[in-house]
Design an enzyme around this catalytic site. Structure first.
Site, mmCIF file in Angstrom:
data_model
loop_
_atom_site.group_PDB
_atom_site.id
_atom_site.type_symbol
_atom_site.label_atom_id
_atom_site.label_comp_id
_atom_site.label_asym_id
_atom_site.label_seq_id
_atom_site.Cartn_x
_atom_site.Cartn_y
_atom_site.Cartn_z
ATOM 1 N N ASN A 58 0.864 -1.177 0.000
ATOM 2 C CA ASN A 58 0.000 0.000 0.000
ATOM 3 C C ASN A 58 0.896 1.220 0.000
ATOM 4 O O ASN A 58 1.407 1.645 1.039
ATOM 5 C CB ASN A 58 -0.905 -0.033 1.241
ATOM 6 N N ARG B 66 -2.602 -2.008 -3.489
ATOM 7 C CA ARG B 66 -3.760 -1.153 -3.263
ATOM 8 C C ARG B 66 -3.627 0.090 -4.151
ATOM 9 O O ARG B 66 -2.640 0.813 -4.101
ATOM 10 C CB ARG B 66 -3.839 -0.720 -1.804
ATOM 11 N N HIS C 229 -12.275 3.987 -0.032
ATOM 12 C CA HIS C 229 -12.392 2.992 1.045
ATOM 13 C C HIS C 229 -13.225 1.788 0.628
ATOM 14 O O HIS C 229 -13.815 1.102 1.477
ATOM 15 C CB HIS C 229 -13.026 3.619 2.306
ATOM 16 N N ARG D 105 -9.101 17.016 6.559
ATOM 17 C CA ARG D 105 -9.931 17.418 5.427
ATOM 18 C C ARG D 105 -11.276 17.954 5.918
ATOM 19 O O ARG D 105 -11.844 17.443 6.884
ATOM 20 C CB ARG D 105 -10.173 16.251 4.480
ATOM 21 N N GLU E 35 -8.606 -4.611 5.127
ATOM 22 C CA GLU E 35 -8.437 -4.337 3.695
ATOM 23 C C GLU E 35 -7.363 -5.225 3.083
ATOM 24 O O GLU E 35 -7.473 -5.629 1.919
ATOM 25 C CB GLU E 35 -8.095 -2.859 3.501
#
Length: 399
Positions: free
Chosen positions: A10, A91, A180, A241, A386
């Site tokens: 990742n 990923r 996601h 964010r 994940e």
């Protein structure tokens, strides 16, 4: 050792998470993080068979050096692991509309990832560097790209279109894509198991809450709507964010307050969210501690974070056509913050949710469970995985 081992990579803009795991049972054999790329103190930390280690990568090292270190200093030191790796799973944050499922990496897939780089400028280019470095180190293994956006490609037009001139979608691909996806996919499947029902009959709202945060309406086992949009900036309040805002704020700051577009872009991505509201930290734990002490900035941040989350969950109930089986919390905050779950659930009585305080406290730090009362619609805490999704897709395609 199993013949179902997968190396999962990742790649972020300045870091690389990695793991070797068994795709059949999820056992994590090796895992680690390389970070501070392109800085003097570039370093790597890893855990192998339960033992923790760390090392410098050398000043200004980055993805290629990190992957070479993983191979030469970690995997070659465990030949029984290295020799059983059957695939490498990568990923990829953004696959646009081109990729609706995972894909074996070849030149056409690499070109497709490059074409989507404008939609994820911090992530896709880094992933491509990691792909090329990994292929050089593992030329015999199949390499598989697993896309965050793929799970959301089942969204209907009513969910993914913006109310902008349609030609922007038709000609430029400007639409909502969501992120996601591997996490929402995993926990929605686990929720179906916990509810003892078929995936294709399961309607849940999944909340992946971490430094990045999004929710997803999973209808009949498929993504129907999700809160992130063209980019990961849209939707919930996050660590740094802002999530949803009035877009006219941007023009106001530039035209009336003298900000440059670059400054506003940096503000919305890196100085907002919990960081902006607390004026001190993007870490939810900092806000939680301050909330318990009654600090004004922390109370403000937690109230905004949880109200916006509850409001979004309420709105996503509209996607369910009258059948909502459960609410699912996952991600670093969703799995561990009893306070966030409490403040959110308190606002969801209209949906039939009621919190069991002790169950809420028990379902932390890797523990899953139903934190609702016996009178409540199920409220599930499910640790995400994940890496498991990536490993399973990699093995399935590599065979």
């Amino acid at each position: 050792m199993s013949n179902k081992l997968v190396l999962v990579l990742n790649c972020g803009s300045s870091s690389l998470k990695f793991a070797v795991l068994n795709a059949e049972n999820g056992e994590e054999i090796i895992s680690g993080l390389a970070e501070c790329f392109n800085l003097e103190d570039a370093r790597i930390k890893w855990k192998s068979h339960g033992d923790k280690n760390e090392s410098s990568l050398g000043a200004y090292s980055a993805h290629r050096e990190a992957i070479e270190f993983i191979v030469k200093n970690i995997l070659e030191a465990n030949p029984e692991v290295l020799n059983e790796i059957v695939a490498v799973g990568h990923r990829i944050v953004h696959g646009g509309e081109k990729f609706t499922r995972s894909a074996i990496i070849d030149e056409s897939v690499i070109e497709g990832i490059e074409e989507c780089s404008g939609l994820a400028p911090l992530h896709n280019p880094a992933a491509l560097i990691g792909i090329r470095a990994a292929i050089a180190c593992f030329p015999q293994q199949k390499h598989v790209a697993v896309f965050d956006t793929a799970f959301h490609q089942t969204m209907p037009e009513s969910s993914y279109l913006y109310a902008l001139p349609y030609k922007l979608y038709r000609e430029k691909g400007i639409r909502r894509y969501g992120m996601h996806g591997t996490s929402h996919l995993f926990v929605s499947r686990e929720a179906a198991k916990m509810l003892n029902q078929a995936v294709e009959e399961t309607n849940v709202i999944t909340a992946h809450l971490g430094n990045g945060a999004s929710i997803c309406a999973v209808k009949n086992g498929k993504s129907f709507d999700t809160s992130m949009g063209l980019t990961p900036l849209e939707g919930l309040v996050m660590g740094t964010r802002c999530g949803d805002i009035d877009p006219a704020i941007i023009f106001h700051l530039v035209d009336r307050e003298g900000y440059t577009l670059k400054e506003v872009n940096n503000m919305l991505h890196k100085q907002s969210g919990l960081m902006g509201l607390t004026e001190a930290s993007s870490d939810c734990r900092f806000a939680e501690e301050g909330y318990a002490e009654g600090k004004e900035s922390a109370v403000r941040a937690m109230n905004v974070f949880c109200y916006r989350l509850a409001k979004s969950i309420m709105s996503y109930a509209a996607a369910m056509d009258g059948k909502l089986d459960a609410l699912v919390f996952t991600g670093g905050i969703g799995e561990n913050s009893a306070l966030v779950r409490q403040l959110t659930i308190e606002k969801l009585a209209l949906l039939g949710f009621e919190l069991d305080e002790q169950a809420n406290l028990d379902a932390r730090f890797g523990n899953s469970g139903n934190i609702g009362t016996s009178n409540s619609r199920p409220i599930l805490v499910i640790p995400t995985n994940e890496e498991m999704v990536i490993a399973q897709d990699a093995v399935a395609l590599a065979q």
